[in-house]
Design a protein around this motif. Sequence first.
Motif, PDB file in Angstrom:
ATOM      1  N   ARG A 141       2.853  18.675  -0.904  1.00 59.65           N
ATOM      2  CA  ARG A 141       3.637  18.692   0.332  1.00 59.65           C
ATOM      3  C   ARG A 141       4.638  17.532   0.383  1.00 59.65           C
ATOM      4  NH1 ARG A 141      -1.707  20.036   2.058  1.00 59.65           N
ATOM      5  NH2 ARG A 141      -1.831  22.208   2.793  1.00 59.65           N
ATOM      6  N   ALA A 142       4.199  16.334   0.029  1.00 57.65           N
ATOM      7  CA  ALA A 142       5.089  15.174   0.098  1.00 57.65           C
ATOM      8  C   ALA A 142       6.267  15.338  -0.863  1.00 57.65           C
ATOM      9  CB  ALA A 142       4.321  13.894  -0.217  1.00 57.65           C
ATOM     10  N   GLU A 143       5.988  15.833  -2.090  1.00 54.91           N
ATOM     11  CA  GLU A 143       7.073  16.035  -3.054  1.00 54.91           C
ATOM     12  C   GLU A 143       8.047  17.100  -2.582  1.00 54.91           C
ATOM     13  OE1 GLU A 143       3.960  15.708  -3.691  1.00 54.91           O
ATOM     14  OE2 GLU A 143       3.585  14.515  -5.497  1.00 54.91           O
ATOM     15  N   ALA A 144       7.524  18.171  -1.970  1.00 55.47           N
ATOM     16  CA  ALA A 144       8.403  19.233  -1.472  1.00 55.47           C
ATOM     17  C   ALA A 144       9.297  18.719  -0.356  1.00 55.47           C
ATOM     18  CB  ALA A 144       7.570  20.412  -0.987  1.00 55.47           C
ATOM     19  N   PHE A 145       8.742  17.902   0.551  1.00 58.93           N
ATOM     20  CA  PHE A 145       9.554  17.350   1.635  1.00 58.93           C
ATOM     21  C   PHE A 145      10.597  16.380   1.087  1.00 58.93           C
ATOM     22  CE2 PHE A 145      10.221  14.294   5.157  1.00 58.93           C
ATOM     23  CZ  PHE A 145      10.733  15.180   6.099  1.00 58.93           C
ATOM     24  N   GLY A 146      10.212  15.599   0.069  1.00 57.65           N
ATOM     25  CA  GLY A 146      11.167  14.672  -0.542  1.00 57.65           C
ATOM     26  C   GLY A 146      12.310  15.409  -1.238  1.00 57.65           C
ATOM     27  N   ARG A 147      11.987  16.523  -1.921  1.00 58.59           N
ATOM     28  CA  ARG A 147      13.045  17.312  -2.560  1.00 58.59           C
ATOM     29  C   ARG A 147      13.998  17.892  -1.528  1.00 58.59           C
ATOM     30  NH1 ARG A 147       8.846  19.212  -5.917  1.00 58.59           N
ATOM     31  NH2 ARG A 147       8.682  21.098  -4.645  1.00 58.59           N
ATOM     32  N   VAL A 172      12.276  26.847   0.965  1.00 55.86           N
ATOM     33  CA  VAL A 172      11.487  26.440  -0.200  1.00 55.86           C
ATOM     34  C   VAL A 172      10.511  25.334   0.184  1.00 55.86           C
ATOM     35  CG1 VAL A 172      11.614  25.384  -2.486  1.00 55.86           C
ATOM     36  CG2 VAL A 172      13.257  27.152  -1.847  1.00 55.86           C
ATOM     37  N   MET A 173      10.996  24.375   0.957  1.00 52.75           N
ATOM     38  CA  MET A 173      10.128  23.285   1.394  1.00 52.75           C
ATOM     39  C   MET A 173       9.007  23.793   2.290  1.00 52.75           C
ATOM     40  SD  MET A 173       9.569  21.184   4.332  1.00 52.75           S
ATOM     41  CE  MET A 173      11.103  21.264   5.244  1.00 52.75           C
ATOM     42  N   ALA A 174       9.318  24.677   3.235  1.00 56.89           N
ATOM     43  CA  ALA A 174       8.313  25.174   4.169  1.00 56.89           C
ATOM     44  C   ALA A 174       7.230  25.983   3.451  1.00 56.89           C
ATOM     45  CB  ALA A 174       8.971  26.027   5.246  1.00 56.89           C
ATOM     46  N   SER A 175       7.615  26.705   2.393  1.00 57.84           N
ATOM     47  CA  SER A 175       6.626  27.514   1.674  1.00 57.84           C
ATOM     48  C   SER A 175       5.564  26.647   1.003  1.00 57.84           C
ATOM     49  CB  SER A 175       7.324  28.391   0.623  1.00 57.84           C
ATOM     50  OG  SER A 175       7.900  27.594  -0.403  1.00 57.84           O
ATOM     51  N   VAL A 176       5.894  25.392   0.713  1.00 57.89           N
ATOM     52  CA  VAL A 176       4.923  24.476   0.107  1.00 57.89           C
ATOM     53  C   VAL A 176       4.204  23.660   1.178  1.00 57.89           C
ATOM     54  CG1 VAL A 176       4.614  22.580  -1.525  1.00 57.89           C
ATOM     55  CG2 VAL A 176       6.327  24.339  -1.975  1.00 57.89           C
ATOM     56  N   TYR A 189       2.741  27.351  -9.742  1.00 55.90           N
ATOM     57  CA  TYR A 189       1.700  26.334  -9.828  1.00 55.90           C
ATOM     58  C   TYR A 189       2.289  24.929  -9.903  1.00 55.90           C
ATOM     59  CZ  TYR A 189      -1.940  29.822 -10.444  1.00 55.90           C
ATOM     60  OH  TYR A 189      -2.818  30.859 -10.245  1.00 55.90           O
ATOM     61  N   GLY A 190       3.594  24.810 -10.174  1.00 54.31           N
ATOM     62  CA  GLY A 190       4.221  23.501 -10.182  1.00 54.31           C
ATOM     63  C   GLY A 190       4.264  22.864  -8.811  1.00 54.31           C
ATOM     64  N   ASN A 191       4.064  23.662  -7.755  1.00 55.27           N
ATOM     65  CA  ASN A 191       4.048  23.137  -6.395  1.00 55.27           C
ATOM     66  C   ASN A 191       2.662  22.676  -5.963  1.00 55.27           C
ATOM     67  OD1 ASN A 191       6.806  23.613  -5.966  1.00 55.27           O
ATOM     68  ND2 ASN A 191       6.430  25.716  -5.301  1.00 55.27           N
ATOM     69  N   TYR A 192       1.696  22.653  -6.898  1.00 59.76           N
ATOM     70  CA  TYR A 192       0.327  22.275  -6.567  1.00 59.76           C
ATOM     71  C   TYR A 192      -0.151  21.172  -7.498  1.00 59.76           C
ATOM     72  CZ  TYR A 192      -0.261  26.369  -3.549  1.00 59.76           C
ATOM     73  OH  TYR A 192      -0.139  27.285  -2.540  1.00 59.76           O
TER      74      TYR A 192
END
Length: 203
Positions: free
Chosen positions: A57-63, A119-123, A181-184
């Motif tokens: 989640r933190a990486e997705a928000f940062g991206r 994309v961010m919300a999906s993670v 799976y890269g989002n986990y």
Amino acid sequence: METHGTPPPKPTRPPVPAASPPRNGLVISKRLLWVYGAAYPLENIVRVYTFVLRPRRAEAFGRFLKRGGITLAVLLILMNFTDSSSSSYEYGSDGSDLDDVLSFVLACAALLLAYYFGVMASVVFARSHDVLAVETNGRSTALVTGKREYLDRLVREIAEAIDKPNAEFQASVGTLAVTNYGNYYFGDAVNMYGGSGNTGMVK
């Protein structure tokens, strides 16, 4: 009185059709572990374990912040360039072409920001999964999901079946609805103390 000739042909049985591989759940049969139709020889299994598959989640928000910031910066540069170009026209020119270009750029920027947010919300809003992983001595890994206590019991049963030539059992497990799976966080969790340049996941 003896007669010599070819013996009568022996009756033949029709060939037995090969059993189709198990397609549902987790099955151990004839030294094979079947996971939803995929076969893993028990002698090739090197590790069976459970873990929690957690979204990054933190990486997705940062991206999202990084991509959104770059998009907004490019948009501001283009708007500044458009303003300076329109001021160079002679007095009385309408500048409608520049307005059309600016409107198109704004629409593209809005679409990009909406895509990045999706994309961010999906993670960020994805849920964690209790997972049983079966690793082989190659690069294959089977993943199934279910309740943690049930998966822990399956780990023991699979481990015992590896040393039992005639082991047979079947279990109902769920599949993972994960598209990337890269989002986990995948694998072991390690707590690092001291040093520099350490990366990893901390539970």
